[in-house]
Design a protein around this motif. Structure first.
Motif, PDB file in Angstrom:
ATOM      1  N   ALA A 205     -30.268  -7.167  14.424  1.00  0.00           N
ATOM      2  CA  ALA A 205     -28.980  -6.461  14.401  1.00  0.00           C
ATOM      3  C   ALA A 205     -29.015  -5.370  13.343  1.00  0.00           C
ATOM      4  N   CYS A 206     -30.197  -4.781  13.159  1.00  0.00           N
ATOM      5  CA  CYS A 206     -30.325  -3.736  12.145  1.00  0.00           C
ATOM      6  C   CYS A 206     -29.350  -2.597  12.410  1.00  0.00           C
ATOM      7  N   VAL A 207     -29.146  -2.257  13.681  1.00  0.00           N
ATOM      8  CA  VAL A 207     -28.155  -1.236  14.016  1.00  0.00           C
ATOM      9  C   VAL A 207     -26.752  -1.829  14.080  1.00  0.00           C
ATOM     10  N   GLY A 208     -26.595  -2.936  14.770  1.00  0.00           N
ATOM     11  CA  GLY A 208     -25.261  -3.429  15.094  1.00  0.00           C
ATOM     12  C   GLY A 208     -24.599  -4.329  14.079  1.00  0.00           C
ATOM     13  N   GLY A 209     -25.350  -4.809  13.092  1.00  0.00           N
ATOM     14  CA  GLY A 209     -24.835  -5.855  12.219  1.00  0.00           C
ATOM     15  C   GLY A 209     -23.536  -5.536  11.512  1.00  0.00           C
ATOM     16  N   TYR A 210     -23.344  -4.270  11.126  1.00  0.00           N
ATOM     17  CA  TYR A 210     -22.155  -3.923  10.354  1.00  0.00           C
ATOM     18  C   TYR A 210     -21.132  -3.113  11.159  1.00  0.00           C
ATOM     19  N   ILE A 211     -21.275  -3.156  12.500  1.00  0.00           N
ATOM     20  CA  ILE A 211     -20.220  -2.569  13.337  1.00  0.00           C
ATOM     21  C   ILE A 211     -19.756  -3.535  14.420  1.00  0.00           C
ATOM     22  N   LEU A 212     -20.656  -4.341  14.987  1.00  0.00           N
ATOM     23  CA  LEU A 212     -20.249  -5.266  16.052  1.00  0.00           C
ATOM     24  C   LEU A 212     -19.120  -6.206  15.617  1.00  0.00           C
ATOM     25  N   PRO A 213     -19.172  -6.794  14.402  1.00  0.00           N
ATOM     26  CA  PRO A 213     -18.058  -7.679  14.006  1.00  0.00           C
ATOM     27  C   PRO A 213     -16.712  -6.964  13.976  1.00  0.00           C
ATOM     28  N   PHE A 214     -16.726  -5.667  13.675  1.00  0.00           N
ATOM     29  CA  PHE A 214     -15.465  -4.935  13.554  1.00  0.00           C
ATOM     30  C   PHE A 214     -15.014  -4.382  14.908  1.00  0.00           C
ATOM     31  N   ILE A 215     -15.954  -4.121  15.796  1.00  0.00           N
ATOM     32  CA  ILE A 215     -15.587  -3.802  17.182  1.00  0.00           C
ATOM     33  C   ILE A 215     -14.874  -5.014  17.788  1.00  0.00           C
ATOM     34  N   GLU A 216     -15.427  -6.197  17.530  1.00  0.00           N
ATOM     35  CA  GLU A 216     -14.818  -7.436  18.031  1.00  0.00           C
ATOM     36  C   GLU A 216     -13.462  -7.675  17.373  1.00  0.00           C
ATOM     37  N   ALA A 217     -13.368  -7.413  16.075  1.00  0.00           N
ATOM     38  CA  ALA A 217     -12.097  -7.607  15.359  1.00  0.00           C
ATOM     39  C   ALA A 217     -11.011  -6.678  15.881  1.00  0.00           C
ATOM     40  N   ALA A 314     -15.108   7.963  19.716  1.00  0.00           N
ATOM     41  CA  ALA A 314     -16.093   9.019  19.984  1.00  0.00           C
ATOM     42  C   ALA A 314     -17.025   8.616  21.123  1.00  0.00           C
ATOM     43  N   VAL A 315     -17.426   7.345  21.146  1.00  0.00           N
ATOM     44  CA  VAL A 315     -18.287   6.855  22.222  1.00  0.00           C
ATOM     45  C   VAL A 315     -17.597   7.037  23.575  1.00  0.00           C
ATOM     46  N   ASN A 316     -16.334   6.686  23.643  1.00  0.00           N
ATOM     47  CA  ASN A 316     -15.601   6.810  24.901  1.00  0.00           C
ATOM     48  C   ASN A 316     -15.499   8.268  25.356  1.00  0.00           C
ATOM     49  N   LYS A 317     -15.234   9.180  24.409  1.00  0.00           N
ATOM     50  CA  LYS A 317     -15.195  10.605  24.760  1.00  0.00           C
ATOM     51  C   LYS A 317     -16.536  11.063  25.324  1.00  0.00           C
ATOM     52  N   LEU A 318     -17.613  10.615  24.698  1.00  0.00           N
ATOM     53  CA  LEU A 318     -18.949  11.037  25.116  1.00  0.00           C
ATOM     54  C   LEU A 318     -19.328  10.465  26.474  1.00  0.00           C
ATOM     55  N   THR A 319     -19.109   9.159  26.655  1.00  0.00           N
ATOM     56  CA  THR A 319     -19.504   8.542  27.925  1.00  0.00           C
ATOM     57  C   THR A 319     -18.689   9.104  29.086  1.00  0.00           C
ATOM     58  N   GLU A 320     -17.392   9.334  28.875  1.00  0.00           N
ATOM     59  CA  GLU A 320     -16.564   9.923  29.929  1.00  0.00           C
ATOM     60  C   GLU A 320     -17.004  11.352  30.229  1.00  0.00           C
ATOM     61  N   GLY A 321     -17.270  12.108  29.169  1.00  0.00           N
ATOM     62  CA  GLY A 321     -17.679  13.503  29.351  1.00  0.00           C
ATOM     63  C   GLY A 321     -19.032  13.638  30.025  1.00  0.00           C
ATOM     64  N   ILE A 322     -19.992  12.817  29.601  1.00  0.00           N
ATOM     65  CA  ILE A 322     -21.334  12.870  30.194  1.00  0.00           C
ATOM     66  C   ILE A 322     -21.286  12.442  31.661  1.00  0.00           C
ATOM     67  N   LYS A 333     -24.651  -0.214  30.648  1.00  0.00           N
ATOM     68  CA  LYS A 333     -23.273  -0.268  30.148  1.00  0.00           C
ATOM     69  C   LYS A 333     -23.312  -0.573  28.650  1.00  0.00           C
ATOM     70  N   PRO A 334     -23.437   0.484  27.834  1.00  0.00           N
ATOM     71  CA  PRO A 334     -23.548   0.291  26.375  1.00  0.00           C
ATOM     72  C   PRO A 334     -22.376  -0.513  25.834  1.00  0.00           C
ATOM     73  N   GLN A 335     -22.671  -1.392  24.868  1.00  0.00           N
ATOM     74  CA  GLN A 335     -21.650  -2.285  24.323  1.00  0.00           C
ATOM     75  C   GLN A 335     -21.262  -1.967  22.892  1.00  0.00           C
ATOM     76  N   ALA A 336     -21.872  -0.912  22.344  1.00  0.00           N
ATOM     77  CA  ALA A 336     -21.550  -0.580  20.956  1.00  0.00           C
ATOM     78  C   ALA A 336     -21.611   0.932  20.777  1.00  0.00           C
ATOM     79  N   SER A 337     -22.325   1.383  19.774  1.00  0.00           N
ATOM     80  CA  SER A 337     -22.280   2.782  19.360  1.00  0.00           C
ATOM     81  C   SER A 337     -23.513   3.575  19.755  1.00  0.00           C
TER      82      SER A 337
END
Length: 485
Positions: A205-217, A314-322, A333-337
């Motif tokens: 979780a080198c990438v996700g460790g400090y954002i996944l808990p807060f996405i869930e929160a 920002a992720v939502n803006k990008l995925t919708e735009g792309i 189906k990306p689940q994080a950032s």
């Protein structure tokens, strides 16, 4: 005869001005134009981290009995992390210099854990999307990789993992999320498998460790990936990514000391004294401990939740735009950032799109298998996401109007690297180019020069005619393969 050694020292002001000059060609990360490598919030936060780092600038974590302050700071950072990852105070771990060190330590630890059980030819099971740090660890520590293909959703294929489990398996790996596509591997299923065979399961979780808990929160529904999964024995996470600490600050946590003790190095007979070390580095810069602790204190749970909301906005803006641009599609189906996107039009060279974006000032990463462009999104990107989409639309139109752009620049280089079937040749050519770039008299690497990776027909044969023939053949083959996709 000129010398590289200054005869007299320069003033601090002159030296700092020269340092600014060194950075004139660096990516514009402060403007949000960089989609990897840097996790930048703002100047105020950076100055705060600089001040925190400076307070322990000369402190050294090599000896925890000397700088007790650093051991206290490290423990508080790890306790914060343990709570995020739902494990109690029986957990053990250390701060490290970065994700690669954290991953290397896990390989070393589980190799030695397996050795204690009598395993002489250790193997570890990795998804195809595992970070390359795990390949480095396998090479450094003599652990054989058993690589597993992906399921249709780009998570690791658990049935394939099951078939590779054997008497020499010392570790199974899952990612949360994996870097190329931002997919969280099915950690719960891997945990069941690991427990059934009594094999350690590490979660990268080198990438996700400090954002996944807060996405869930913030209310998002995510699959379980941390110590709530009984089979998980360790997790690595980078504080200098979405924890917004100073480089380099990562950590690795084990569920208990039964595993962690195999990470420890001890030499009891060294003439310099009995030596013990919990990680790869000897000297461990105190400033990194202090800045990591300071960032956690400054943001707190509420601050990190706000940053996660901005990031996912920002992720939502990008995925919708792309997704709205004809000829492009998001992978999985990306689940994080982390997101990646590819071309669905055989006439649209996605690497040429990347080149066009870089000409507009964006620093873009390229992927292979499949060919794609990549973005690691942070909170700062919420201010530039719409401009990115506008520029991307323009880049796509430019490449469709000028298909020859796929045969020049980095598009040609990455196309060649991605599609040449002789992977051993690619490895050798890249290794040679990379090694040569570290000669003290070398020029800087130019990724737009595809001929640097396509040398003559035989070793030592640099004839222009033969190089030209090889280059033309490679270009023909790569173009043919990319149009098949």
């Amino acid at each position: 005869m000129s010398s590289n050694i200054p005869e007299k020292g320069k003033s601090y002001e002159e030296i700092l001005a020269l340092l600014d000059e060194f950075g004139k060609d660096d990516p514009l990360y402060k403007e949000g134009k960089t989609w990897s490598l840097v996790y930048y919030l703002n100047r105020e936060h950076t100055q705060f981290l600089e001040a925190a780092y400076a307070k322990y600038f000369s402190a050294n974590g090599l000896n925890p009995t000397a700088f007790k302050s650093l051991k206290r700071l490290e423990k508080e950072v790890l306790k914060f992390t343990a709570e995020l990852f739902h494990v109690d105070d029986n957990a053990c771990g250390v701060m490290t210099s970065g994700g690669t060190e954290s991953c290397l330590l896990a390989v070393k630890t589980y190799r030695d854990f397996g050795k204690a059980k009598g395993i002489k030819k250790p193997e570890m099971i990795l998804p195809e999307t595992a970070h390359v740090a795990w390949d480095k660890g396998a090479e450094y520590f003599g652990v054989k990789i058993r690589r597993v293909p992906l399921a249709s959703d780009y998570g690791v294929n658990v049935d394939a993992v099951k078939k590779l489990v054997g008497k020499n398996t010392v570790m199974i790996l899952g990612s949360a999320p994996e870097y190329p596509h931002g997919i969280i591997d099915p950690i719960e299923k891997l945990g069941d498998l690991a427990r059934a065979h009594n094999i350690p399961l590490h979660v990268d979780a080198c990438v996700g460790g400090y954002i996944l808990p807060f996405i869930e929160a913030n209310g998002a529904k995510l699959p379980l990936w941390d110590f709530r999964v009984p089979g998980v024995t360790s997790i690595s996470a980078d504080i200098h990514k979405y924890g917004f600490a100073a480089k380099g600050a990562s950590c690795i946590l084990y569920r208990n000391i039964d595993y962690f003790k195999y990470q420890i190095f001890v030499n009891q007979d060294w003439p310099g004294g009995v030596f013990a070390s919990p990680a790869l580095l000897g000297t461990r810069p105190g400033g990194a401990y202090a800045a990591a602790w300071a960032s956690i204190q400054a943001n707190g749970r509420e601050g990190y939740m706000k940053l996660a909301r901005r990031t996912m906005g920002a992720v939502n803006k990008l995925t919708e735009g792309i997704s709205a641009i004809e000829g492009l599609e998001i992978i999985g189906k990306p689940q994080a950032s982390l997101i990646s996107y590819r071309s669905t039009d055989p006439q649209l060279n996605i690497f040429a799109v990347g080149d066009a974006m870089e000409r507009k000032g964006w620093f873009v990463d390229r992927l292979q298998r499949p060919d794609a462009l990549h973005a690691m999104v942070t909170a700062s990107h919420d201010k530039v996401a719409l401009q990115y989409i506008a520029d991307l639309k323009d880049a796509v139109a430019t490449v469709l109007a000028h298909p020859e752009l796929g045969e020049t620049g980095q598009a040609a280089t990455y196309g060649m690297i991605s599609h040449i079937p002789l992977r051993g040749m690619v490895r050798k050519q890249v290794a040679d180019m990379f090694a040569n770039s570290y000669k003290l008299n070398a020029n800087e690497i130019d990724l737009s020069d595809s001929e640097a990776l396509a040398s003559g027909a035989s070793v030592g044969d640099n004839s222009p005619d033969k190089k030209g023939i090889v280059q033309r053949l490679i270009n023909w083959y790569v173009k043919r393969q990319m149009q098949k996709k």
